[in-house]
Design an enzyme around this catalytic site. Structure first.
Site, PDB file in Angstrom:
ATOM      1  N   SER A  76      -2.439  68.206  17.309  1.00  0.00           N
ATOM      2  CA  SER A  76      -3.810  68.180  18.483  1.00  0.00           C
ATOM      3  C   SER A  76      -3.272  68.083  19.961  1.00  0.00           C
ATOM      4  O   SER A  76      -4.376  68.878  20.756  1.00  0.00           O
ATOM      5  CB  SER A  76      -4.549  66.266  18.193  1.00  0.00           C
ATOM      6  OG  SER A  76      -3.435  66.277  18.979  1.00  0.00           O
ATOM      7  N   HIS A  84      -8.366  68.601  13.927  1.00  0.00           N
ATOM      8  CA  HIS A  84      -8.971  70.397  14.725  1.00  0.00           C
ATOM      9  C   HIS A  84      -8.839  71.606  13.879  1.00  0.00           C
ATOM     10  O   HIS A  84      -9.030  72.241  14.513  1.00  0.00           O
ATOM     11  CB  HIS A  84      -7.491  70.156  15.716  1.00  0.00           C
ATOM     12  CG  HIS A  84      -7.774  69.013  16.544  1.00  0.00           C
ATOM     13  ND1 HIS A  84      -7.990  69.003  17.851  1.00  0.00           N
ATOM     14  CD2 HIS A  84      -6.846  67.506  16.580  1.00  0.00           C
ATOM     15  CE1 HIS A  84      -8.107  67.998  18.436  1.00  0.00           C
ATOM     16  NE2 HIS A  84      -7.151  66.988  18.092  1.00  0.00           N
ATOM     17  N   LYS A 104     -15.629  66.807  16.578  1.00  0.00           N
ATOM     18  CA  LYS A 104     -14.904  68.157  16.767  1.00  0.00           C
ATOM     19  C   LYS A 104     -15.528  69.524  16.464  1.00  0.00           C
ATOM     20  O   LYS A 104     -15.913  69.823  17.092  1.00  0.00           O
ATOM     21  CB  LYS A 104     -13.677  68.215  17.255  1.00  0.00           C
ATOM     22  CG  LYS A 104     -12.848  67.081  17.516  1.00  0.00           C
ATOM     23  CD  LYS A 104     -11.306  66.736  16.944  1.00  0.00           C
ATOM     24  CE  LYS A 104     -10.701  65.231  17.288  1.00  0.00           C
ATOM     25  NZ  LYS A 104     -10.701  64.283  18.223  1.00  0.00           N
TER      26      LYS A 104
HETATM   27  N1  PLP Z   1      -6.523  62.389  14.279  1.00  0.00           N
HETATM   28  C1  PLP Z   1      -6.893  63.201  15.623  1.00  0.00           C
HETATM   29  C2  PLP Z   1      -5.402  64.816  15.292  1.00  0.00           C
HETATM   30  C3  PLP Z   1      -6.996  64.020  16.968  1.00  0.00           C
HETATM   31  O1  PLP Z   1      -7.022  64.750  17.461  1.00  0.00           O
HETATM   32  C4  PLP Z   1      -7.984  62.985  16.441  1.00  0.00           C
HETATM   33  C5  PLP Z   1      -8.901  62.909  18.379  1.00  0.00           C
HETATM   34  O2  PLP Z   1      -9.588  61.862  18.666  1.00  0.00           O
HETATM   35  C6  PLP Z   1      -8.259  61.689  16.025  1.00  0.00           C
HETATM   36  C7  PLP Z   1      -7.715  61.684  14.388  1.00  0.00           C
HETATM   37  C8  PLP Z   1      -9.201  61.016  16.156  1.00  0.00           C
HETATM   38  O3  PLP Z   1     -10.779  61.739  15.703  1.00  0.00           O
HETATM   39  P1  PLP Z   1     -11.673  60.883  16.528  1.00  0.00           P
HETATM   40  O4  PLP Z   1     -12.478  61.175  17.468  1.00  0.00           O
HETATM   41  O5  PLP Z   1     -12.830  61.215  15.265  1.00  0.00           O
HETATM   42  O6  PLP Z   1     -11.464  59.381  15.861  1.00  0.00           O
END
Ligand code: PLP
Length: 405
Positions: free
Chosen positions: A179, A207, A238
């Protein structure tokens, strides 16, 4: 601990350059945003395909509210398991090519819950050093022994696997597209090594979902590894433009999570409008492949433009471009100067990224135009000049320090 402690913590954060505050944007989430009454170019959204304000998602949400109302009323295991939850799960499983899928309320809840449901005190979890906070927290919550391996270093991972007790349950967890760095995990090698040492692989496709692979199914599908990666987590907030998350894998995995996963069990389920939006977004992955092409076109154009300006973008080959500045305050100053020129590119500091690697995390969208990218490149060039930065993006060191002797 009284209010003095709170105030002094805030002061410390400010002094160290780590103080954060919320910024309010007005209007909808598009390639531009209204910020402080001014239109700014949005270079920091995960709305990669531009679906967050797509007419089909709006329409789906409105129709779902008309038909099913607003709330889900309860958790999935009580009375909150609605038709739309199961319809969405079928769509996700079909997209990912897995036997089943299970929807979660957010990616954060999915990662913390899945990890703590799959491993426990007697087990070992192997986690990439740059994994997202939700994975780190999931590892901690699980109470398994945590082995952090150097970012994408399969050699180190193998050494650690060799050292783990033969009888322990082993789980390797990695993002597929990282990310903050926009680079891809060496997944085929990770899967090979996992199979040699009897470890299970869990991936986070937050992502990559919607962006990589056939119809946006993700990196696992792109590499043809679906049958060899038993736990695939991803998000719906996303590239898919809505909110929520999923895990895709075997029916048995989903059944186990329904029974064991506390972040799935003990929470009110996603409401109808959110589910309908995700269903509409998945349909658009098949119907509008040109969005992925436009995103790749924009990625190439901005990456090449920034490289010509002398910025280094690490190993990124994706829609996430990390422009590493290093120092946290310099990074925030770069971001502020860009904002004054109408470019919103968020500075990212520790603890989100390791100390000394503060960066502008630039993200692209399918809906950015040629003019948008030109405007961005002009602004980057101007700020680089104003801040007297050398090629690579780092600050030119100040002259030699006066001798203290
Ligand atoms: N995993 C990754 C790699 C992320 O970048 C994010 C970002 O928010 C999440 C999990 C968490 O997802 P959510 O925003 O749906 O809680």
């Amino acid at each position: 601990m009284g209010p003095d402690f709170i105030q002094s913590e805030l002061e410390r954060l400010k002094q160290e350059g780590f103080y954060r505050r919320l910024r309010r944007v007005e209007g909808e989430q598009g390639p531009t945003l209204i910020f402080n009454g001014q239109e700014v170019l949005n270079l920091c959204s995960n709305n990669y395909l531009g679906l967050a304000n797509h007419p089909a998602l709006r329409e789906a949400a409105i129709q779902a509210i008309d038909r099913y109302g607003c709330g889900s009323g309860a958790s999935r295991l009580i009375s909150g398991n609605m038709t739309l939850h199961e319809e969405l799960e079928e769509k996700i499983a079909a997209l990912k090519g897995t036997e089943a899928a299970l929807v979660f309320n957010s990616g954060y809840q999915a990662n913390t819950g899945i990890l703590s449901a799959l491993v426990g005190e007697r087990d070992v979890v192997f986690s990439d050093a740059l994994n997202h906070a939700s994975i780190i927290d999931g590892c901690r919550l699980s109470r398994a022994k945590i082995v952090v391996y150097l970012h994408c270093d399969v050699g180190r991972l193998e050494e650690e696997l060799k050292r783990a007790p033969a009888k322990s349950r082993k789980l390797i967890v990695t993002e597929t597209l990282f990310s903050m760095d926009g680079d891809e995990a060496p997944l085929a090698e990770i899967v090979d090594v996992a199979e040699r040492y009897g470890a299970m692989v869990m991936v986070d496709e937050a992502h990559a979902t919607g962006v990589f692979g056939p119809n946006g199914a993700g990196v696992v599908a792109k590499l043809g590894l679906t049958q060899r990666v038993p736990v695939q987590m991803g998000t719906l907030g996303k590239a898919l433009g809505g909110f929520g998350a999923y895990v895709a894998g075997s029916r048995a995995l989903c059944e186990l999570l329904i029974n064991r996963c506390r972040t799935f069990i003990f929470t009110t389920s996603l409401p109808p409008a959110v589910l309908a939006m995700a269903i509409a977004a998945i349909d658009l992955l098949y119907k509008e492949p040109q969005r992925r092409l436009a995103l790749w076109h924009n990625c190439r154009a901005l990456r090449e433009g920034l490289k010509k300006l002398g910025f280094s973008l690490g190993r990124s080959q994706s829609q996430i471009l990390p422009l590493v500045i290093g120092d946290a305050q310099e990074c925030m100053s770069f971001s502020e100067r860009l904002l004054q020129k109408g470019i919103f590119a968020q500075g990212i500091r520790p603890p989100t990224v390791p100390p000394g690697t503060s960066r502008l995390r630039i993200t692209l969208m399918a809906t950015h135009t040629h003019e948008h990218l030109h405007k961005a490149l002009d602004a980057f060039e101007e700020v680089k000049g104003e801040m007297k930065m050398e090629d690579g993006g780092r600050k030119v060191p100040r002259g030699p320090r006066p001798s203290s002797g």
